[in-house]
Design a protein around this motif. Structure first.
Motif, short mmCIF file in Angstrom:
data_model
loop_
_atom_site.label_atom_id
_atom_site.label_comp_id
_atom_site.label_asym_id
_atom_site.label_seq_id
_atom_site.Cartn_x
_atom_site.Cartn_y
_atom_site.Cartn_z
N PRO A 144 -57.78 -13.63 60.56
CA PRO A 144 -57.31 -12.28 60.87
C PRO A 144 -56.15 -12.31 61.86
N ASP A 145 -55.11 -11.56 61.56
CA ASP A 145 -53.96 -11.38 62.44
C ASP A 145 -53.17 -12.66 62.71
N ALA A 146 -53.36 -13.68 61.90
CA ALA A 146 -52.61 -14.92 62.10
C ALA A 146 -51.14 -14.75 61.73
N GLU A 147 -50.28 -15.48 62.41
CA GLU A 147 -48.88 -15.54 62.01
C GLU A 147 -48.81 -16.21 60.63
N GLY A 148 -48.14 -15.58 59.72
CA GLY A 148 -48.03 -16.12 58.35
C GLY A 148 -49.09 -15.60 57.40
N LEU A 149 -50.04 -14.78 57.90
CA LEU A 149 -51.14 -14.32 57.04
C LEU A 149 -50.64 -13.48 55.88
N GLU A 150 -49.73 -12.55 56.16
CA GLU A 150 -49.30 -11.65 55.08
C GLU A 150 -48.57 -12.41 53.97
N GLU A 151 -47.78 -13.40 54.35
CA GLU A 151 -47.12 -14.20 53.32
C GLU A 151 -48.14 -14.99 52.52
N ALA A 152 -49.14 -15.56 53.21
CA ALA A 152 -50.17 -16.36 52.53
C ALA A 152 -51.01 -15.53 51.59
N MET A 153 -51.17 -14.23 51.90
CA MET A 153 -52.04 -13.37 51.08
C MET A 153 -51.27 -12.54 50.08
N ALA A 154 -49.95 -12.57 50.11
CA ALA A 154 -49.16 -11.74 49.20
C ALA A 154 -49.41 -12.12 47.75
N THR A 155 -49.64 -11.14 46.92
CA THR A 155 -49.88 -11.40 45.50
C THR A 155 -48.63 -11.94 44.82
N THR A 156 -47.48 -11.73 45.43
CA THR A 156 -46.23 -12.21 44.86
C THR A 156 -45.91 -13.65 45.26
N ASN A 157 -46.67 -14.21 46.19
CA ASN A 157 -46.45 -15.59 46.63
C ASN A 157 -47.22 -16.52 45.71
N LEU A 169 -67.17 -6.39 53.23
CA LEU A 169 -67.02 -5.77 51.92
C LEU A 169 -67.21 -4.25 51.98
N ALA A 170 -68.03 -3.80 52.95
CA ALA A 170 -68.35 -2.38 53.03
C ALA A 170 -67.39 -1.60 53.92
N THR A 171 -67.09 -2.15 55.10
CA THR A 171 -66.30 -1.37 56.07
C THR A 171 -65.13 -2.14 56.67
N ASP A 172 -65.28 -3.44 56.93
CA ASP A 172 -64.22 -4.22 57.56
C ASP A 172 -63.30 -4.82 56.51
N THR A 173 -62.75 -3.93 55.69
CA THR A 173 -62.02 -4.40 54.51
C THR A 173 -60.66 -5.00 54.84
N ARG A 223 -60.21 -8.93 51.69
CA ARG A 223 -58.95 -8.80 50.95
C ARG A 223 -58.90 -9.77 49.78
N LEU A 224 -59.40 -10.99 49.99
CA LEU A 224 -59.43 -11.97 48.91
C LEU A 224 -60.37 -11.52 47.79
N ALA A 225 -61.49 -10.91 48.17
CA ALA A 225 -62.46 -10.45 47.17
C ALA A 225 -61.87 -9.35 46.29
N GLN A 226 -60.85 -8.66 46.78
CA GLN A 226 -60.18 -7.64 45.96
C GLN A 226 -59.23 -8.26 44.95
N MET A 227 -58.89 -9.54 45.17
CA MET A 227 -57.93 -10.23 44.30
C MET A 227 -58.61 -11.19 43.33
N ALA A 228 -59.83 -11.61 43.64
CA ALA A 228 -60.43 -12.74 42.93
C ALA A 228 -61.90 -12.48 42.60
N ASP A 229 -62.38 -13.17 41.58
CA ASP A 229 -63.80 -13.16 41.25
C ASP A 229 -64.46 -14.31 42.00
#
Length: 232
Positions: free
Chosen positions: A144-157, A209-213, A219-225
Motif C-alpha cells: 500500500p502507498d509504495a512508490e511505483g505501486l500505480e505503475e506496477a498495478m496499471a492494467t496497461t503495463n 474485499l468488503a471495505t478496504d478495497t 485491487r488485484l482480485a478485481q483484475m484476476a481470478d
C-alpha cells in the motif's frame, strides 16, 4: 474474483495445492512444451515446496521464478531467491531452471529493464503463480502507498516486472526496495493461488474485499481470478 478453498488442517491444504499446482504445470508442458511457476518466499509455503520437490513432474521443462524479491544479494538472510533455491533446488525439482530477480544494480528502479529482459525468457503466461499476503493487505511486493505501486498495478503495463519502494513498516522491515511481478503478469497466469493461514489473515482478506478495497490484494482480485487456499 476470489474463490475460496478452506481446509481443516494445513496438511490438507498443502496436499490440495500440490495437486492443483502440479496439474497446472503439466497442462502447460503438454500445451507448449515448457511451464513457468512463480513462487513467493516466507514460512507459509515451505511445506508446499517440500512436497513439490518430490513431485514426479518433468522438472527439466519447468522454470521456477520469483513473484518478488527484496533488493538484497543472494547471501542476505532475507533473500527470496536464496529461500527458493534452498527449498526447491533439491530432490526431483533440482532439475528445474531457477530464475532470480536480483541484478548487479544497487537500485531496483535502475534494474527494471534487465529484470524484464530476464523474465522475457520465461514461458509466459505463468502456468501457476503462488501468492502470499501480509497483514497490511500487500501481496507480492505490491505494498500500500509504495512508490511505483500505480505503475506496477496499471492494467496497461504489460511488462512482467516492476520496481517498488515501500514505506518502511513492521511488515517490510529494513528492505523497502523491491522488485515484483506486475499485476498484469499475475492476472495473466492460468492458475493463481493465494496461500494464507490463520484467522488474522483471513479477516484481513475478507475486510479488504468488503471495505478496504484500496488495498493491493483487493485491487488485484478485481483484475484476476484468484483461488484462496486457507487453513487455520
Amino acid at each position: 474474483m476470489i474463490s475460496w478453498r478452506t481446509f481443516e488442517t494445513r496438511a490438507e491444504m498443502v496436499d490440495a495445492l500440490e495437486e492443483d499446482t502440479s496439474e497446472a504445470l503439466m497442462r502447460a508442458i503438454k500445451k507448449q512444451g515448457r511451464a513457468a511457476w512463480a513462487v513467493s518466499g516466507g514460512s507459509t509455503p515451505k511445506p508446499l515446496f517440500e512436497a513439490m520437490a518430490e513431485a514426479p513432474l518433468a522438472w527439466e521443462d519447468i522454470q521456477v521464478a520469483l513473484v518478488d524479491e527484496r533488493w538484497v544479494d543472494l547471501d542476505h538472510p532475507r533473500s527470496n531467491e536464496a529461500f527458493m533455491r534452498g527449498a526447491l533446488e533439491r530432490d526431483l525439482a533440482a532439475e528445474a531452471h531457477f530464475v532470480g530477480m536480483k541484478t548487479r544494480h544497487t537500485d531496483p528502479f535502475d534494474a527494471v529493464a534487465d529484470v524484464n529482459k530476464r523474465y522475457s525468457g520465461l514461458s509466459l503466461p505463468f502456468a501457476s503463480v503462488l501468492l502470499g499476503m501480509g497483514p497490511d493487505g500487500h501481496t507480492a511486493s505490491l505494498f500500500p502507498d509504495a512508490e511505483g505501486l500505480e505503475e506496477a498495478m496499471a492494467t496497461t503495463n504489460m511488462l512482467p516486472c516492476a520496481a517498488l519502494r515501500a514505506k518502511k513498516s513492521a511488515v517490510t522491515g529494513e528492505e523497502v526496495d523491491r522488485m515484483s511481478l506486475t499485476a498484469a503478469a499475475i492476472a495473466g497466469a492460468n492458475h493463481i493461488a493465494l496461500m494464507i493461514t490463520g484467522g488474522e489473515k483471513k479477516q484481513v482478506l475478507e475486510r479488504a474485499l468488503a471495505t478496504d478495497t484500496h488495498l493491493p490484494i483487493a485491487r488485484l482480485a478485481q483484475m484476476a481470478d484468484i483461488t484462496v487456499y486457507w487453513a487455520p
